[in-house]
Design an enzyme around this catalytic site. Structure first.
Site, PDB file in Angstrom:
ATOM      1  CB  SER A 150      -0.861   0.155   1.303  1.00 26.04           C
ATOM      2  OG  SER A 150      -1.205   1.227   1.253  1.00 26.04           O
TER       3      SER A 150
ATOM      4  CG  HIS B 202      -3.706  -1.584  -1.259  1.00 24.12           C
ATOM      5  ND1 HIS B 202      -4.999  -2.342  -1.627  1.00 24.12           N
ATOM      6  CD2 HIS B 202      -4.033  -0.769  -0.404  1.00 24.12           C
ATOM      7  CE1 HIS B 202      -6.004  -2.062  -0.947  1.00 24.12           C
ATOM      8  NE2 HIS B 202      -5.309  -1.198  -0.125  1.00 24.12           N
TER       9      HIS B 202
ATOM     10  CG  ASP C 126      -5.267   2.477   1.001  1.00 25.67           C
ATOM     11  OD1 ASP C 126      -5.836   1.605   0.947  1.00 25.67           O
ATOM     12  OD2 ASP C 126      -3.872   1.933   1.511  1.00 25.67           O
TER      13      ASP C 126
ATOM     14  CG  MET D  19      -7.923   7.244   2.519  1.00 23.71           C
ATOM     15  SD  MET D  19      -7.131   7.331   4.075  1.00 23.71           S
ATOM     16  CE  MET D  19      -6.385   5.651   4.410  1.00 23.71           C
TER      17      MET D  19
ATOM     18  CG  HIS E 247      -9.272   0.286  -0.142  1.00 15.56           C
ATOM     19  ND1 HIS E 247      -8.351  -0.013   1.213  1.00 15.56           N
ATOM     20  CD2 HIS E 247     -10.606   0.041   0.063  1.00 15.56           C
ATOM     21  CE1 HIS E 247      -9.351  -0.366   2.180  1.00 15.56           C
ATOM     22  NE2 HIS E 247     -10.711   0.070   1.567  1.00 15.56           N
TER      23      HIS E 247
ATOM     24  CG  MET F 261     -11.099   3.305   2.649  1.00 14.01           C
ATOM     25  SD  MET F 261      -9.516   3.180   3.564  1.00 14.01           S
ATOM     26  CE  MET F 261      -8.478   3.069   2.186  1.00 14.01           C
TER      27      MET F 261
ATOM     28  CG  MET G 136     -11.267  -2.573   5.881  1.00 12.31           C
ATOM     29  SD  MET G 136      -9.815  -2.005   4.949  1.00 12.31           S
ATOM     30  CE  MET G 136      -8.772  -1.151   6.247  1.00 12.31           C
TER      31      MET G 136
ATOM     32  CG  ASP H 108      -5.822  -2.776   3.515  1.00 11.61           C
ATOM     33  OD1 ASP H 108      -4.827  -2.469   4.180  1.00 11.61           O
ATOM     34  OD2 ASP H 108      -6.465  -2.100   2.878  1.00 11.61           O
TER      35      ASP H 108
HETATM   36  C1  DX5 Z   1      -6.031   1.653   5.928  1.00 10.41           C
HETATM   37  C2  DX5 Z   1      -5.629   1.305   4.480  1.00 10.41           C
HETATM   38  C3  DX5 Z   1      -4.632   0.271   4.352  1.00 10.41           C
HETATM   39  C4  DX5 Z   1      -3.186   0.724   4.880  1.00 10.41           C
HETATM   40  C5  DX5 Z   1      -2.687  -0.628   5.341  1.00 10.41           C
HETATM   41  O1  DX5 Z   1      -7.127   2.400   5.895  1.00 10.41           O
HETATM   42  O2  DX5 Z   1      -6.646   0.617   3.901  1.00 10.41           O
HETATM   43  O3  DX5 Z   1      -4.225  -0.120   3.020  1.00 10.41           O
HETATM   44  O4  DX5 Z   1      -2.212   1.329   4.006  1.00 10.41           O
HETATM   45  O5  DX5 Z   1      -1.366   0.034   6.083  1.00 10.41           O
HETATM   46  P1  DX5 Z   1      -0.637  -0.939   7.122  1.00 10.41           P
HETATM   47  O6  DX5 Z   1      -0.213  -2.180   6.615  1.00 10.41           O
HETATM   48  O7  DX5 Z   1       0.343  -0.055   7.661  1.00 10.41           O
HETATM   49  O8  DX5 Z   1      -1.737  -1.402   8.272  1.00 10.41           O
HETATM   50 ZN    ZN Z   2      -6.380  -0.351   1.670  1.00  8.94          ZN
END
Ligand code: DX5
Ligand code: ZN
Length: 235
Positions: free
Chosen positions: A17, A41, A43, A45, A74, A76, A145, A183
């Protein structure tokens, strides 16, 4: 051009990620992985569903143009249906949205697939598996998650191991070839626990990008994964 992941094999896929990468020097951060991964990956947000704002489809598009590996996006975000087209056009290989943010998830899954992407749903820790039970035919992946969404570097919620096991049983009983991604809080210390419970796509952010040598750490992850794949008769 879109890049495709090896979806049909049973090989476990490593998805670092970039949330924990140096976003001001992303090209070099990704290059430091030395290609020791399967999908990147991303993320996304929105500062509303989760507190942080990260990046949007424009940045994902530029990353996609620079690297040879497929992108696993992903979302969010609230109203994920409004973002599907943007991220497909940006080059996403797989696109995952949160069940909690979608009123009509079956419609969104169908749209993602119709645009040529693998389609997935993510469940936050408190959301029951029952919420996707009747959607498995329309899904290519289920993302569990294993921390509350929003931040990298959190601690794995150990009660999620049972949820992974139940999800694997539910998927296997359905007969649909749905990949199971985990994740949050995953390192080489608990990789065996999540894979033995049934995960076959593993996201890891801080454990890889904050390691002294991210490329070596990703390579060690992949080597552990191959050993576990053999133990679990997946390869
Ligand atoms: C959190 C993200 C993850 C995050 C994981 O909301 O969806 O993808 O980057 O990071 P680690 O591996 O540090 O928990
Ligand atoms: Zn993620």
């Amino acid at each position: 051009m879109k890049k495709y992941a090896d979806w049909t094999s049973r090989k476990t896929l490593l998805c670092p990620s970039i949330l924990s990468a140096d976003l001001s020097d992303l090209s070099n951060s990704i290059a430091a992985l030395n290609d020791n991964y399967d999908m990147l990956h991303c993320d996304v947000m929105d500062g509303s569903y989760v507190p942080l704002i990260t990046f949007g489809s424009q940045m994902v598009k530029q990353v996609s143009e620079k690297i040879d590996k497929p992108l696993d996006v992903h979302l969010m975000v609230k109203n994920p249906e409004k973002q599907i087209r943007n991220f497909v056009d940006a080059g996403a290989c797989s696109l995952v949205f949160h069940r909690e943010m979608s009123f009509h998830p079956q419609r969104v899954l169908s749209e993602i697939r119709s645009l040529g992407c693998f389609a997935g749903i993510s469940l936050s820790p408190a959301t029951p598996l029952e919420d996707v039970k009747y959607l498995l035919a329309d899904m290519d992946m289920l993302l569990l998650m294993t921390v509350n969404p929003g931040f990298g570097g959190q601690v794995y919620l150990s009660q999620m191991t049972e949820k992974i096991r139940s999800a694997r049983a539910m998927i296997d009983a359905s007969g649909y070839p749905v990949r199971l991604q985990v994740d949050g809080g995953i390192s080489r210390n608990n990789l065996g626990e999540v894979m033995r419970a049934g995960a076959d796509m593993v996201v890891s952010g801080s454990a890889i990008f904050l390691a002294d040598d991210p490329g070596m750490e990703a390579g060690a992850f992949q080597s552990d994964m191959r050993d576990l794949d053999r133990e679990l008769n997946r390869v």
